[in-house]
Design a protein around this motif. Structure first.
Motif, mmCIF file in Angstrom:
data_model
loop_
_atom_site.group_PDB
_atom_site.id
_atom_site.type_symbol
_atom_site.label_atom_id
_atom_site.label_comp_id
_atom_site.label_asym_id
_atom_site.label_seq_id
_atom_site.Cartn_x
_atom_site.Cartn_y
_atom_site.Cartn_z
ATOM 1 N N MET A 165 0.851 -1.186 0.000
ATOM 2 C CA MET A 165 0.000 0.000 0.000
ATOM 3 C C MET A 165 0.886 1.234 0.000
ATOM 4 O O MET A 165 1.997 1.213 0.524
ATOM 5 C CB MET A 165 -0.911 0.041 1.243
ATOM 6 C CG MET A 165 -1.777 -1.169 1.453
ATOM 7 S SD MET A 165 -3.271 -1.148 0.463
ATOM 8 C CE MET A 165 -4.200 0.167 1.261
ATOM 9 N N ILE A 166 0.382 2.323 -0.593
ATOM 10 C CA ILE A 166 1.058 3.603 -0.477
ATOM 11 C C ILE A 166 0.026 4.666 -0.118
ATOM 12 O O ILE A 166 -1.154 4.550 -0.474
ATOM 13 C CB ILE A 166 1.806 4.017 -1.759
ATOM 14 C CG1 ILE A 166 0.843 4.126 -2.942
ATOM 15 C CG2 ILE A 166 2.954 3.085 -2.054
ATOM 16 C CD1 ILE A 166 1.480 4.769 -4.160
ATOM 17 N N THR A 167 0.474 5.682 0.589
ATOM 18 C CA THR A 167 -0.365 6.833 0.915
ATOM 19 C C THR A 167 0.321 8.080 0.381
ATOM 20 O O THR A 167 1.487 8.333 0.705
ATOM 21 C CB THR A 167 -0.580 6.958 2.429
ATOM 22 O OG1 THR A 167 -1.249 5.782 2.909
ATOM 23 C CG2 THR A 167 -1.420 8.188 2.764
ATOM 24 N N THR A 168 -0.388 8.820 -0.442
ATOM 25 C CA THR A 168 0.162 10.023 -1.057
ATOM 26 C C THR A 168 -0.673 11.221 -0.651
ATOM 27 O O THR A 168 -1.879 11.255 -0.934
ATOM 28 C CB THR A 168 0.175 9.895 -2.593
ATOM 29 O OG1 THR A 168 0.956 8.769 -2.962
ATOM 30 C CG2 THR A 168 0.755 11.149 -3.230
ATOM 31 N N PRO A 169 -0.085 12.214 0.022
ATOM 32 C CA PRO A 169 -0.847 13.432 0.342
ATOM 33 C C PRO A 169 -1.177 14.203 -0.933
ATOM 34 O O PRO A 169 -0.299 14.455 -1.766
ATOM 35 C CB PRO A 169 0.106 14.231 1.232
ATOM 36 C CG PRO A 169 1.157 13.250 1.669
ATOM 37 C CD PRO A 169 1.265 12.247 0.570
ATOM 38 N N ILE A 170 -2.445 14.547 -1.102
ATOM 39 C CA ILE A 170 -2.905 15.338 -2.234
ATOM 40 C C ILE A 170 -3.306 16.709 -1.702
ATOM 41 O O ILE A 170 -4.070 16.806 -0.745
ATOM 42 C CB ILE A 170 -4.103 14.688 -2.942
ATOM 43 C CG1 ILE A 170 -3.766 13.243 -3.348
ATOM 44 C CG2 ILE A 170 -4.539 15.506 -4.133
ATOM 45 C CD1 ILE A 170 -2.679 13.124 -4.369
ATOM 46 N N ARG A 171 -2.817 17.778 -2.327
ATOM 47 C CA ARG A 171 -3.128 19.113 -1.821
ATOM 48 C C ARG A 171 -3.228 20.101 -2.974
ATOM 49 O O ARG A 171 -2.407 20.086 -3.895
ATOM 50 C CB ARG A 171 -2.054 19.579 -0.841
ATOM 51 C CG ARG A 171 -2.361 20.941 -0.217
ATOM 52 C CD ARG A 171 -1.470 21.206 0.965
ATOM 53 N NE ARG A 171 -1.889 22.399 1.693
ATOM 54 C CZ ARG A 171 -1.461 22.713 2.900
ATOM 55 N NH1 ARG A 171 -0.618 21.895 3.520
ATOM 56 N NH2 ARG A 171 -1.870 23.806 3.497
ATOM 57 N N LEU A 172 -4.264 20.927 -2.914
ATOM 58 C CA LEU A 172 -4.453 22.001 -3.881
ATOM 59 C C LEU A 172 -4.660 23.293 -3.104
ATOM 60 O O LEU A 172 -5.579 23.396 -2.293
ATOM 61 C CB LEU A 172 -5.670 21.721 -4.769
ATOM 62 C CG LEU A 172 -6.079 22.837 -5.739
ATOM 63 C CD1 LEU A 172 -4.972 23.077 -6.762
ATOM 64 C CD2 LEU A 172 -7.384 22.497 -6.435
ATOM 65 N N SER A 173 -3.779 24.264 -3.326
ATOM 66 C CA SER A 173 -3.878 25.558 -2.659
ATOM 67 C C SER A 173 -4.154 26.628 -3.709
ATOM 68 O O SER A 173 -3.465 26.692 -4.733
ATOM 69 C CB SER A 173 -2.573 25.885 -1.917
ATOM 70 O OG SER A 173 -2.297 24.905 -0.937
ATOM 71 N N TYR A 174 -5.156 27.448 -3.459
ATOM 72 C CA TYR A 174 -5.491 28.494 -4.416
ATOM 73 C C TYR A 174 -6.226 29.621 -3.695
ATOM 74 O O TYR A 174 -6.639 29.485 -2.544
ATOM 75 C CB TYR A 174 -6.360 27.934 -5.551
ATOM 76 C CG TYR A 174 -7.717 27.437 -5.131
ATOM 77 C CD1 TYR A 174 -8.858 28.212 -5.316
ATOM 78 C CD2 TYR A 174 -7.868 26.178 -4.548
ATOM 79 C CE1 TYR A 174 -10.112 27.757 -4.938
ATOM 80 C CE2 TYR A 174 -9.116 25.711 -4.166
ATOM 81 C CZ TYR A 174 -10.229 26.494 -4.365
ATOM 82 O OH TYR A 174 -11.466 26.047 -3.981
ATOM 83 N N THR A 175 -6.384 30.741 -4.367
ATOM 84 C CA THR A 175 -7.133 31.879 -3.837
ATOM 85 C C THR A 175 -8.450 31.979 -4.581
ATOM 86 O O THR A 175 -8.465 32.064 -5.814
ATOM 87 C CB THR A 175 -6.333 33.188 -3.991
ATOM 88 O OG1 THR A 175 -5.117 33.090 -3.240
ATOM 89 C CG2 THR A 175 -7.137 34.371 -3.477
ATOM 90 N N HIS A 176 -9.536 31.948 -3.832
ATOM 91 C CA HIS A 176 -10.871 32.040 -4.423
ATOM 92 C C HIS A 176 -11.408 33.452 -4.242
ATOM 93 O O HIS A 176 -11.422 33.983 -3.130
ATOM 94 C CB HIS A 176 -11.823 31.039 -3.772
ATOM 95 C CG HIS A 176 -13.232 31.153 -4.253
ATOM 96 N ND1 HIS A 176 -13.597 30.880 -5.550
ATOM 97 C CD2 HIS A 176 -14.370 31.530 -3.613
ATOM 98 C CE1 HIS A 176 -14.897 31.067 -5.698
ATOM 99 N NE2 HIS A 176 -15.391 31.476 -4.537
ATOM 100 N N THR A 177 -11.842 34.063 -5.328
ATOM 101 C CA THR A 177 -12.462 35.375 -5.290
ATOM 102 C C THR A 177 -13.929 35.230 -5.670
ATOM 103 O O THR A 177 -14.251 34.653 -6.712
ATOM 104 C CB THR A 177 -11.763 36.352 -6.257
ATOM 105 O OG1 THR A 177 -10.390 36.476 -5.881
ATOM 106 C CG2 THR A 177 -12.420 37.726 -6.207
ATOM 107 N N THR A 178 -14.808 35.726 -4.826
ATOM 108 C CA THR A 178 -16.238 35.580 -5.063
ATOM 109 C C THR A 178 -16.739 36.672 -5.997
ATOM 110 O O THR A 178 -16.107 37.715 -6.186
ATOM 111 C CB THR A 178 -17.022 35.658 -3.747
ATOM 112 O OG1 THR A 178 -16.877 36.976 -3.192
ATOM 113 C CG2 THR A 178 -16.513 34.639 -2.748
ATOM 114 N N SER A 179 -17.918 36.420 -6.562
ATOM 115 C CA SER A 179 -18.587 37.458 -7.343
ATOM 116 C C SER A 179 -19.169 38.497 -6.391
ATOM 117 O O SER A 179 -19.218 38.302 -5.169
ATOM 118 C CB SER A 179 -19.700 36.842 -8.188
ATOM 119 O OG SER A 179 -20.739 36.366 -7.343
#
Length: 318
Positions: A165-179
């Motif tokens: 088995m393997i465990t891989t950290p998945i991460r997405l970092s972003y800036t969200h701007t609302t309407s």
């Protein structure tokens, strides 16, 4: 003096989870080899050696069973340079991402090259593996590649337990701007209010405001929404997982707020066995001093004890 509209809200967001998968016989042997300081490739019916190994032959579609050792040295076939590494990338200083054909392999492996400077990177350069100090059976057991003029043998560890088995950290970092409309909705939440908007064509009210999915036009007229509603559909969560906010069992429900024409998802706290379609619920707000411009100002919903709503009142919202 003219009113100046408040600027849209924006915030940094992180989406992260640990992805765990079973490896199977081919990738299991590959990861076990990395842990033990070896690189294995798979030989397909045409005699080519693939690194990373393929589980199935791309021509015959037969399972691949033959794995062979390749050298920890190789040649850069193409590359690009990273001046400002991002969090989670292999190195925290400028480095090259490269396709590297290891000696004994016929295909290239994508990995990082710690060349020190862009000027040292070039197609055709010779590199060797720099092994991680601690290896666990993961592609990161190869810390990176480094320039090399001399071949080197793998160090080996003597371990024998297979990696399954393997465990891989998945991460997405972003800036969200609302309407602008979303910003008004979130600012209303910070005041303890729910705000919807009405579609100018079909007259349906959406929470939060959005482009009407039926008519394809933005909602316009703002409509105050009551923080009471009706459970339309729901599920009972019985399986624990990392990061849960509530202890199982608990209920996640679609709740049709009074005055709205689309349900929102949220928790319903109480006896999970009592939750049902048509149940009337009310929002439980967090303490006002903790309110911010986020939907988390509502901690959960609770049953009100009112008579259930008739099915006909929410059947179009399932």
């Amino acid at each position: 003096m003219a009113n100046v509209a408040a600027p849209p809200l924006s915030a940094p967001l992180d989406i992260a989870f640990d992805y765990t998968r079973s490896l199977g016989p081919v990738l299991g042997r590959f990861m076990t080899g990395l842990r033990d300081g070896r690189v294995l490739g798979s030989r397909t019916a045409d005699g080519r050696v693939h690194v990373p190994p393929l589980e199935y032959d791309p021509v015959t579609h037969a399972p691949v069973t033959e794995l062979v050792d390749v050298r920890p040295t190789g040649t850069v076939t193409s590359w690009t340079w990273t001046d400002r590494p991002l969090a989670g990338q292999p190195l925290d200083r400028p480095f090259g991402f490269a396709l590297i054909r290891l000696d004994g392999a016929d295909t290239a492996l994508l990995h990082a090259v710690d060349a020190g400077a862009r000027e040292r990177m070039h197609t055709g350069m010779r590199v060797r593996i720099r092994w991680a100090a601690e290896r666990v059976g993961h592609i990161r057991d190869i810390e990176c590649f480094e320039p090399s003029a001399e071949p080197a043998g793998p160090p080996g560890t003597g371990k024998s337990d297979p990696v399954m088995m393997i465990t891989t950290p998945i991460r997405l970092s972003y800036t969200h701007t609302t309407s602008a409309d979303e910003s008004r909705y979130l600012r209303a939440l910070a005041e303890g209010r729910l705000l919807g908007q009405r579609c100018p064509v079909c007259r349906k009210v959406y929470v939060p405001p959005r482009v009407c999915p039926a008519d394809g036009v933005p909602t316009e007229e703002e409509v105050p929404i009551r923080d009471h509603g009706t459970v339309t559909t729901f599920c009972v969560v019985n399986v624990p997982f990392a990061g849960q906010r509530l202890d199982p069992p608990y209920v996640v429900a679609q709740i049709l707020l009074d005055g709205a024409d689309i349900p929102i998802p949220h928790f319903v706290v109480g006896d999970a066995g009592d939750v049902r379609m048509g149940m009337r619920v009310a929002a439980v707000w967090r303490e006002p001093e903790s309110w911010t411009t986020t939907p988390e100002n509502i901690a959960h919903f609770r049953p009100t004890g009112e008579p259930d709503a008739p099915y006909e009142s929410f059947e179009e919202h399932l």
